[in-house]
Design an enzyme around this catalytic site. Structure first.
Site, PDB file in Angstrom:
ATOM      1  N   LYS A   1       0.805  -1.194  -0.044  1.00  0.00           N
ATOM      2  CA  LYS A   1       0.060  -0.150   0.014  1.00  0.00           C
ATOM      3  C   LYS A   1       0.769   1.172  -0.081  1.00  0.00           C
ATOM      4  CE  LYS A   1      -4.131  -1.902   1.550  1.00  0.00           C
ATOM      5  NZ  LYS A   1      -5.494  -2.024   2.541  1.00  0.00           N
ATOM      6  N   ARG A  12      -3.269 -10.034   5.229  1.00  0.00           N
ATOM      7  CA  ARG A  12      -3.844  -9.978   3.903  1.00  0.00           C
ATOM      8  C   ARG A  12      -2.660  -9.579   3.034  1.00  0.00           C
ATOM      9  NH1 ARG A  12      -6.183  -6.987   0.169  1.00  0.00           N
ATOM     10  NH2 ARG A  12      -7.866  -7.925  -1.223  1.00  0.00           N
TER      11      ARG A  12
HETATM   12  C1  9MG Z   1     -10.006  -5.771  -0.566  1.00  0.00           C
HETATM   13  N1  9MG Z   1      -9.241  -4.963   0.506  1.00  0.00           N
HETATM   14  C2  9MG Z   1      -7.896  -4.285  -0.100  1.00  0.00           C
HETATM   15  N2  9MG Z   1      -7.332  -3.874   1.293  1.00  0.00           N
HETATM   16  C3  9MG Z   1      -8.050  -4.637   2.229  1.00  0.00           C
HETATM   17  C4  9MG Z   1      -7.906  -4.583   3.636  1.00  0.00           C
HETATM   18  O1  9MG Z   1      -6.737  -3.575   4.188  1.00  0.00           O
HETATM   19  N3  9MG Z   1      -8.548  -5.065   4.508  1.00  0.00           N
HETATM   20  C5  9MG Z   1      -9.687  -6.067   3.896  1.00  0.00           C
HETATM   21  N4  9MG Z   1     -10.432  -6.775   4.465  1.00  0.00           N
HETATM   22  N5  9MG Z   1      -9.705  -6.180   2.276  1.00  0.00           N
HETATM   23  C6  9MG Z   1      -9.023  -5.300   1.590  1.00  0.00           C
END
Ligand code: 9MG
Length: 288
Positions: A230, A264
């Site tokens: 990010k 994630r």
């Molecule tokens: C789909 N998506 C993109 N970034 C995310 C994040 O930080 N958390 C979750 N739950 N989904 C995300």
């Protein structure tokens, strides 16, 4: 004193049971047209299955499939387009790989269709606030990740502003969403909470939120953190998106240390090692 790393947590994800008594890695599988080499839908499907297989081999516990970009500035795609993108992938990952599939969607129709094809979890960056989503999620019986977001992806990064410290705003939002999910019939123990890094937050909000994330464990629910590649990494380290792995590993490690049970990420293999190493340290000597 309760050991904050010893919370027993299990999610019932359809045919799968997800043990979150230790941190797990969720691999990101975007199935938007720009995610694949330009060889048409059939090739894209094979490529998606191959990527998922690789992430599972590297240690991913969950594959998160998304058919709509949630990047800053992105607009929603038509419903049918989203269904066409994600459902064939869900079907193949479930039938061929027996994967625990999470669906990254805000639409009740997509949740319903994916659940009927064997998806095991719902990941909604809009926290079931779109019409019909709460009901569909409740009907599915699947675990739901509810995430904090200020605004919508189209406008969330224009000028994010909070009247209180970011960690308090996030906690208050999640408390309300937990209550609304429970009122709609979703069992509390099927909820996963996510501070929503990058969603309506400036870089200093994201850094502070990660640093002060640990009190969110007081809800007694698993925390998910998504910071992979990010812009918070790009801005701090001045790195383009393809050079953000080291920064992402540092953030994943910090999130686990502050209580995250799911991270994630795009880069599953290196993250599994970083998370497992962190967890090994956390298991020693927290009792005395
Ligand atoms: C789909 N998506 C993109 N970034 C995310 C994040 O930080 N958390 C979750 N739950 N989904 C995300």
């Amino acid at each position: 004193m309760q050991d904050r790393y010893a919370m027993p947590m299990q999610l019932r994800c359809g045919r799968h049971q997800l043990d979150l008594s230790y941190p797990r890695v969720m691999g990101i599988l975007n199935v938007t047209p720009d995610s694949f080499s330009d060889g048409g839908r059939h090739n894209a499907l094979d490529e998606a299955v191959y990527r998922a297989e690789t992430m599972l081999a590297e240690g991913a516990a969950i594959i998160d499939i998304g058919g709509e970009s949630t990047r800053p500035g992105a607009s929603p795609v038509p419903l049918q387009e989203e269904l066409d993108r994600v459902l064939p992938v869900v079907e193949r990952l479930v039938s061929e790989l027996d994967a625990l599939v999470s669906l990254d969607t805000s639409r009740g129709e997509v949740m319903r269709e994916a659940a009927s094809r064997g998806a095991g979890m719902i990941n909604d960056v809009r926290s079931l606030r779109w019409p019909g989503a709460l009901e569909a999620a409740a009907m599915s019986g699947l675990p739901v990740c509810v995430m904090h977001m200020l605004g919508e992806p189209t406008d969330m990064q224009l000028a994010p502003h909070y009247e209180m410290p970011i960690e308090e705003a996030v906690a208050a939002f999640l408390e309300t969403r937990i209550a609304e999910c429970e009122a709609a019939g979703i069992r509390r123990e099927q909820l996963v909470l996510d501070p929503g890094f990058g969603f309506g937050k400036r870089v200093e909000h994201n850094l502070r939120l990660l640093n002060r994330m640990q009190p969110l464990t007081d809800f007694g629910l698993p925390l998910l953190a998504g910071m992979s590649r990010k812009s918070m990494i790009g801005k701090v380290l001045a790195r383009p998106v393809e050079e953000r792995l080291s920064g992402g590993l540092a953030l994943a490690t910090m999130a686990v240390e502050r209580g995250a049970r799911i991270v994630r990420v795009h880069d599953v293999g290196p993250t599994v090692d970083a998370v497992n190493m962190t967890w090994a340290v956390l298991q020693e000597g927290t009792d005395a």
